[in-house]
Design a protein around this motif. Structure first.
Motif, PDB file in Angstrom:
ATOM      1  N   TYR A  53     -10.284   3.458 -15.353  1.00 32.86           N
ATOM      2  CA  TYR A  53      -9.694   2.604 -14.329  1.00 32.86           C
ATOM      3  C   TYR A  53      -8.473   1.921 -14.929  1.00 32.86           C
ATOM      4  N   GLN A  54      -7.766   1.177 -14.071  1.00 34.70           N
ATOM      5  CA  GLN A  54      -6.686   0.326 -14.563  1.00 34.70           C
ATOM      6  C   GLN A  54      -6.672  -0.950 -13.731  1.00 34.70           C
ATOM      7  N   VAL A  81      -4.252  -5.986  -9.221  1.00 33.34           N
ATOM      8  CA  VAL A  81      -4.437  -4.644  -8.659  1.00 33.34           C
ATOM      9  C   VAL A  81      -5.532  -3.956  -9.455  1.00 33.34           C
ATOM     10  N   VAL A  82      -6.470  -3.324  -8.753  1.00 32.11           N
ATOM     11  CA  VAL A  82      -7.502  -2.524  -9.398  1.00 32.11           C
ATOM     12  C   VAL A  82      -7.327  -1.084  -8.932  1.00 32.11           C
ATOM     13  N   THR A  83      -7.141  -0.176  -9.877  1.00 32.12           N
ATOM     14  CA  THR A  83      -7.012   1.245  -9.576  1.00 32.12           C
ATOM     15  C   THR A  83      -8.240   1.958 -10.124  1.00 32.12           C
ATOM     16  N   PHE A  86      -9.264   8.413 -10.978  1.00 33.87           N
ATOM     17  CA  PHE A  86      -8.638   9.538 -10.290  1.00 33.87           C
ATOM     18  C   PHE A  86      -7.816   9.173  -9.055  1.00 33.87           C
ATOM     19  N   VAL A  87      -7.393   7.917  -8.906  1.00 33.60           N
ATOM     20  CA  VAL A  87      -6.519   7.530  -7.805  1.00 33.60           C
ATOM     21  C   VAL A  87      -5.076   7.682  -8.286  1.00 33.60           C
ATOM     22  N   LYS A  88      -4.323   8.541  -7.612  1.00 29.95           N
ATOM     23  CA  LYS A  88      -2.925   8.788  -7.980  1.00 29.95           C
ATOM     24  C   LYS A  88      -2.078   7.602  -7.526  1.00 29.95           C
ATOM     25  N   HIS A  89      -1.278   7.056  -8.471  1.00 33.47           N
ATOM     26  CA  HIS A  89      -0.509   5.850  -8.178  1.00 33.47           C
ATOM     27  C   HIS A  89       0.683   5.716  -9.124  1.00 33.47           C
ATOM     28  N   TRP A  90       1.534   4.748  -8.827  1.00 35.51           N
ATOM     29  CA  TRP A  90       2.630   4.351  -9.717  1.00 35.51           C
ATOM     30  C   TRP A  90       2.871   2.861  -9.540  1.00 35.51           C
ATOM     31  N   ALA A 106      -8.871   1.799 -19.054  1.00 31.92           N
ATOM     32  CA  ALA A 106      -9.940   2.578 -19.686  1.00 31.92           C
ATOM     33  C   ALA A 106      -9.803   4.020 -19.221  1.00 31.92           C
ATOM     34  N   GLY A 107     -10.251   4.937 -20.025  1.00 33.39           N
ATOM     35  CA  GLY A 107     -10.104   6.356 -19.687  1.00 33.39           C
ATOM     36  C   GLY A 107      -8.777   6.883 -20.176  1.00 33.39           C
TER      37      GLY A 107
END
Length: 124
Positions: A53-54, A81-83, A86-90, A106-107
């Motif tokens: 996650y990020q 922001v919580v991502t 496998f969620v594609k983002h920028w 993490a990851g």
């Protein structure tokens, strides 16, 4: 509040524009915590986090965060922001402001294509 760090040369190939990176914790941990600063118009490429996650804690300036298929979200100091995995983002700075955030990751990040100027221009 946090150091700007050095010019982000290690990841320059997956950023558009100039950014700075200041690692905040020991690299031996299973999570990365860094202060990332973007000059105006700077942004990272589309990416996902594999097996993790990020979390972004916005510390200064104004920026953008966008997940694939969603409108861009305008960010300012104090936003979080919580991502998820496998969620594609920028994410990156607006055209007229510097932008900084703490990135807790993490990851494994998998870097994808650049955010085109056309995609970026739609944000403002």
């Amino acid at each position: 509040m946090f150091p700007r760090g050095e010019k982000n040369e290690a990841y320059q190939e997956v950023f558009t524009g100039i950014s700075y990176l200041a690692p905040l914790v020991d690299e031996s941990l299973p999570v990365s915590v860094s202060h990332v600063t973007f000059e105006p118009k700077a942004r990272n490429h589309w990416h996902i986090h594999d097996g993790g996650y990020q979390i972004l804690l916005v510390t200064e300036g104004e920026g953008w965060y966008q997940e694939e298929g969603q409108p861009a979200r305008h960010l300012k100091a104090g936003d979080v922001v919580v991502t998820h995995d496998f969620v594609k983002h920028w994410h990156g700075a607006t055209r007229s402001s510097w932008f900084s955030h703490i990135a807790i990751t993490a990851g494994t990040p998998l870097w994808l294509e650049a955010v085109s100027d056309e995609q970026y221009e739609v944000t403002e």
